[in-house]
Design an enzyme around this catalytic site. Structure first.
Site, PDB file in Angstrom:
ATOM      1  N   GLY A 189       0.813  -1.224   0.000  1.00 41.58           N
ATOM      2  CA  GLY A 189       0.000   0.000   0.000  1.00 41.58           C
ATOM      3  C   GLY A 189       0.836   1.258   0.000  1.00 41.58           C
ATOM      4  O   GLY A 189       1.868   1.331  -0.693  1.00 41.58           O
ATOM      5  N   ASP A 195       1.282   5.031 -12.039  1.00 39.47           N
ATOM      6  CA  ASP A 195       0.665   6.185 -12.717  1.00 39.47           C
ATOM      7  C   ASP A 195      -0.831   6.253 -12.406  1.00 39.47           C
ATOM      8  O   ASP A 195      -1.393   7.337 -12.240  1.00 39.47           O
ATOM      9  CB  ASP A 195       0.870   6.079 -14.232  1.00 39.47           C
ATOM     10  CG  ASP A 195       2.346   6.091 -14.607  1.00 39.47           C
ATOM     11  OD1 ASP A 195       3.132   6.733 -13.895  1.00 39.47           O
ATOM     12  OD2 ASP A 195       2.700   5.437 -15.606  1.00 39.47           O
TER      13      ASP A 195
HETATM   14  O1  RIB Z   1       5.021   4.097 -15.747  1.00 41.09           O
HETATM   15  C1  RIB Z   1       4.847   3.295 -16.894  1.00 41.09           C
HETATM   16  C2  RIB Z   1       5.297   4.031 -18.104  1.00 41.09           C
HETATM   17  O2  RIB Z   1       6.686   4.238 -18.019  1.00 41.09           O
HETATM   18  C3  RIB Z   1       5.088   3.274 -19.398  1.00 41.09           C
HETATM   19  O3  RIB Z   1       3.838   3.511 -19.968  1.00 41.09           O
HETATM   20  C4  RIB Z   1       6.250   3.726 -20.256  1.00 41.09           C
HETATM   21  O4  RIB Z   1       5.883   4.502 -21.340  1.00 41.09           O
HETATM   22  C5  RIB Z   1       7.189   4.458 -19.317  1.00 41.09           C
HETATM   23  O5  RIB Z   1       7.160   5.796 -19.528  1.00 41.09           O
END
Ligand code: RIB
Length: 299
Positions: A222, A249
């Site tokens: 986590g 992301d």
């Molecule tokens: O965090 C993942 C990303 O890192 C991928 O999509 C790749 O493009 C790199 O930038």
């Protein structure tokens, strides 16, 4: 409204039973392409979370430019501040092993043409109450200017300290909110191989010194975070990951979108952690980012 100032890539993905060691060749068992780039992934995550999003960055004039932006476009992201340049669209060469772990090499291409002037334009177009999100896949000078411009304008900045670069610690000091994994946080704190207790102490020390909100993502464990002197923890879901690319992301985008919606800090962490877990259940960075209804169901 969130402005994401960052990278846009086309991901070229090979799946293998296990990741190769340096100098070794292993057989692949699948190949695919998907839209990626930390900036674009975070923008799509914030958009799928339900937030208005403007993407600022660069693509080339090559055949990757359209597919790299396709999911962002379909989701209704504002793309007027994405410029088209003579360099090729950024690419990431990704290997995903059978256990879901990965290796990535990024070729910046067009991302390397993003400038401090672009940063001024992107922040200049923002309004009071907006959030600026950044990562470290576009040139340092551009990130630095964007952070300075955000501070001057009084807009909140969220910096994801990924990927780890030499200037990470210095840039990390310039943001209101920093999101880092364990290694990135160690760079920010100036100490390697931290124990959990040392990490907690470093969070308290840095928050006391700078007043910044700090969030450390801990993979399956986590996240731990500190805001206004108060430590918080949040867990994602118990899952068997098939592909962790883009999970960080997704966390960042969902977190920023949740703040923008006015969620309490701890609720925003939990929602983002759950979204990050769901992103590990499918292949590809952007294709795996969950919709807000799916996150709500899992919560
Ligand atoms: O965090 C993942 C990303 O890192 C991928 O999509 C790749 O493009 C790199 O930038």
């Amino acid at each position: 409204m969130i402005t994401v100032f960052g990278s846009i890539n086309m991901d070229l993905i090979a799946t293998t039973e296990r990741l190769p060691k340096p100098g070794e060749t292993v057989a692949g068992n699948g190949f695919s392409t998907a839209a990626g780039g930390k900036g674009a992934n975070q923008a799509l995550a914030a958009r799928r979370a339900g937030c208005g999003v403007r993407m600022a960055g660069a693509v080339g004039k090559d055949s990757f430019a359209v597919p790299a932006l396709a999911l962002l476009k379909d989701a209704g992201t504002e793309l007027e501040t994405v410029k088209t340049v003579d360099e090729p669209t950024g690419t990431a060469l990704i290997l995903v092993g059978g256990d879901g772990e990965n290796m990535i090499a990024v070729v910046p291409g067009a991302n390397g043409t993003v400038t401090a002037d672009d940063a001024d334009r992107a922040v200049g177009a923002m309004s009071e109450g907006d959030i600026l999100m950044l990562q470290l896949e576009v040139p340092v000078a551009a990130v630095e200017r964007a952070l300075a411009a955000a501070r001057a304008k009084g807009v909140q900045s969220v910096l994801n300290l990924a990927p780890l670069i030499d200037d990470a610690a210095r840039l990390g000091r310039l943001a209101d909110i920093v999101i880092a994994n364990e290694t990135e946080f160690e760079r920010l704190a100036g100490q390697e191989n931290m124990s959990a207790d040392e990490r907690e102490a470093a969070l308290k020390r840095l928050n006391g010194e700078t007043g910044q909100t700090l969030i450390v993502t801990l993979g399956a464990d986590g996240v731990i975070a500190i805001r206004d002197g108060l430590l918080s923890r949040a867990k994602g879901l118990k899952i068997e990951p098939v592909d962790t690319v883009g999970a960080g992301d997704t966390f960042c985008g969902y977190f920023a979108a949740s703040l923008d919606e006015g969620l309490e800090f701890e609720a925003a962490l939990r929602r983002a952690a759950v979204a990050g877990s769901l992103a590990c259940l499918k292949h590809g960075a952007q294709p795996s980012i969950p919709l807000s209804a799916d996150v709500a169901k899992a919560l």
